[in-house]
Design a protein around this motif. Structure first.
Motif, PDB file in Angstrom:
ATOM      1  N   ALA A 114     -46.892 -27.853  12.089  1.00 58.17           N
ATOM      2  CA  ALA A 114     -46.291 -29.147  11.785  1.00 58.17           C
ATOM      3  C   ALA A 114     -44.822 -28.880  11.465  1.00 58.17           C
ATOM      4  N   MET A 115     -43.927 -29.441  12.256  1.00 59.96           N
ATOM      5  CA  MET A 115     -42.498 -29.126  12.118  1.00 59.96           C
ATOM      6  C   MET A 115     -41.767 -30.092  11.191  1.00 59.96           C
ATOM      7  N   ASP A 116     -42.425 -31.221  10.806  1.00 59.83           N
ATOM      8  CA  ASP A 116     -41.686 -32.276  10.105  1.00 59.83           C
ATOM      9  C   ASP A 116     -40.971 -31.786   8.838  1.00 59.83           C
ATOM     10  N   VAL A 117     -41.684 -30.974   8.023  1.00 59.59           N
ATOM     11  CA  VAL A 117     -41.087 -30.549   6.756  1.00 59.59           C
ATOM     12  C   VAL A 117     -39.876 -29.660   7.034  1.00 59.59           C
ATOM     13  N   ILE A 118     -40.041 -28.703   7.947  1.00 60.96           N
ATOM     14  CA  ILE A 118     -38.946 -27.786   8.286  1.00 60.96           C
ATOM     15  C   ILE A 118     -37.745 -28.577   8.810  1.00 60.96           C
ATOM     16  N   GLN A 119     -38.019 -29.496   9.730  1.00 64.94           N
ATOM     17  CA  GLN A 119     -36.918 -30.233  10.357  1.00 64.94           C
ATOM     18  C   GLN A 119     -36.185 -31.124   9.345  1.00 64.94           C
ATOM     19  N   ALA A 120     -36.951 -31.675   8.400  1.00 63.43           N
ATOM     20  CA  ALA A 120     -36.332 -32.565   7.418  1.00 63.43           C
ATOM     21  C   ALA A 120     -35.378 -31.789   6.503  1.00 63.43           C
TER      22      ALA A 120
END
Ligand SMILES: NC(=O)C1=CN([C@@H]2O[C@H](COP(=O)(O)OP(=O)(O)OC[C@H]3O[C@@H](n4cnc5c(N)ncnc54)[C@H](OP(=O)(O)O)[C@@H]3O)[C@@H](O)[C@H]2O)C=CC1
Ligand SMILES: CC(C)(CO)C(=O)C(=O)O
Length: 321
Positions: A114-120
């Motif tokens: 899940a990339m959302d946390v990293i990208q945020a």
């Protein structure tokens, strides 16, 4: 300016190819000072099908020296070519420190997370990539280009329509890759492409790693084909629950990859043979996690995952005798 993070098989391939067109616009950031000095002095040697060549380029370690380089000239593109398990606090902290709102981050790993946390946490525009290029690291500045493939690049927000700004950014990278002799294309649904590659990896990688066989050998036995088909049924059920539309002929593609890479040892088998951690947590591990969220049983993935993780522990355990 393009920065490539990670001086492994894939990082050296992309950095050297891109530098062969315009070395002043490429920087390879590696883990050790030893590798950075070697590459800055001697360049990267690429063995191709029939010839070898050396490409000169700059390299620095991913520490203060890298931060200074970013301060001098922020990169337009950052290609992240480390393995899944390398993406952790220290590296993410470096990305947070060096991020620029105009930077484009391209994540090139096999497997899914899940990339959302990293990208945020990291300002800039994030892209996901799937590559079928194949490269083998022979030394700290030496690779073998073992198979020509294609790199698909897309936004993690796909399948939403890309804005014209997003499209023109993507095409500027695609053009640079193509000029460097690396085939590349824009994907309107990179998540689906990642699931396709995930399906291939989640079938071929654990089986070849446990059995210690080449990819092509999987097709030599009806018994193995039955296990592969069971893995296939389980992963496609999870994809369906995630509303991922996989092509109906994906099984044929799995067989094709076995044939086309018949002489390869999968990356998971190579990791085990070299006493390194595998990327299985982001392959079968990811499928098991998603299955559990949907209440789906994936016993074959679970069994193979446990066997590979067991082998990983045994192979990477420090020996007392
Ligand atoms: N090789 C291939 O043909 C293909 C690989 N892939 C995927 O691409 C990704 C990279 O694979 P590959 O190149 O083979 O892997 P490698 O292990 O060869 O390369 C990873 C590199 O990342 C470096 N690294 C780790 N942490 C850091 C850090 N903090 N700073 C700088 N460098 C760091 C490692 O350094 P060190 O050497 O010092 O440990 C290593 O050189 C994987 O997800 C793989 O699944 C996808 C398709 C094909
Ligand atoms: C496609 C395949 C199975 C080729 O070996 C691969 O991606 C891997 O080994 O990780």
């Amino acid at each position: 300016m393009i920065h490539v993070i990670g001086g492994g098989a894939i990082g050296m391939l992309y950095a050297a190819r891109l530098a062969s067109q315009n070395a002043s616009q490429v920087l390879l950031a590696v883990r050790s000072m030893e590798q950075a000095s070697y590459i800055s002095e001697a360049g990267i040697r690429i063995e191709d099908e029939d010839a070898g060549s050396v490409v000169r380029l700059s390299s620095v370690p991913t520490d203060g020296a890298y931060i200074e380089k970013v301060m001098e000239q922020p990169p337009e593109w950052v290609l992240i070519t480390v393995k899944q398990h390398h993406i952790q606090d220290q590296l993410l902290e470096l990305f947070r420190k060096t991020a620029h709102p105009n930077s484009n981050w391209v994540w090139l790993q096999n497997g899914m997370r899940a990339m959302d946390v990293i990208q945020a946490q990291i300002p800039g525009m994030h892209w996901l990539a799937v590559t079928t290029e194949a490269s083998l690291r022979l030394g700290i500045g030496h690779i073998k280009y073992t198979g020509r493939g294609r790199t698909s690049i897309g936004r993690s927000t796909a399948p939403l329509e890309l804005s014209s700004n997003e499209k023109s950014r993507a095409f500027s990278l695609i053009e640079k890759l193509e000029k460097a002799g690396l085939r590349a294309a824009l994907s309107n649904n990179i998540i689906e492409e990642l699931w396709r590659k995930l399906t291939v990896n989640a079938i071929i990688n654990p089986l070849t790693a446990i059995l210690k066989i080449r990819n092509g050998s999987l097709l030599e036995s009806d018994d193995l084909q039955r296990v592969m088909k069971q893995l296939y049924r389980e992963v496609t059920a999870v994809a369906e629950a995630e509303y991922i539309h996989l092509p109906l002929n994906l099984w044929d593609y799995v067989e094709d990859v076995c044939k086309q890479t018949s002489q390869n040892y999968s990356s998971t088998l190579q990791d085990l043979m070299n006493g390194r951690p595998t990327e299985l947590d982001w392959m079968n591990g990811f499928i098991i996690e998603k299955a559990s969220e949907h209440g789906i049983e994936v016993p074959t993935h679970q069994m193979l995952y446990s066997l590979v993780k067991g082998l990983e522990t045994v192979h990477t355990k420090p020996k007392s005798d």
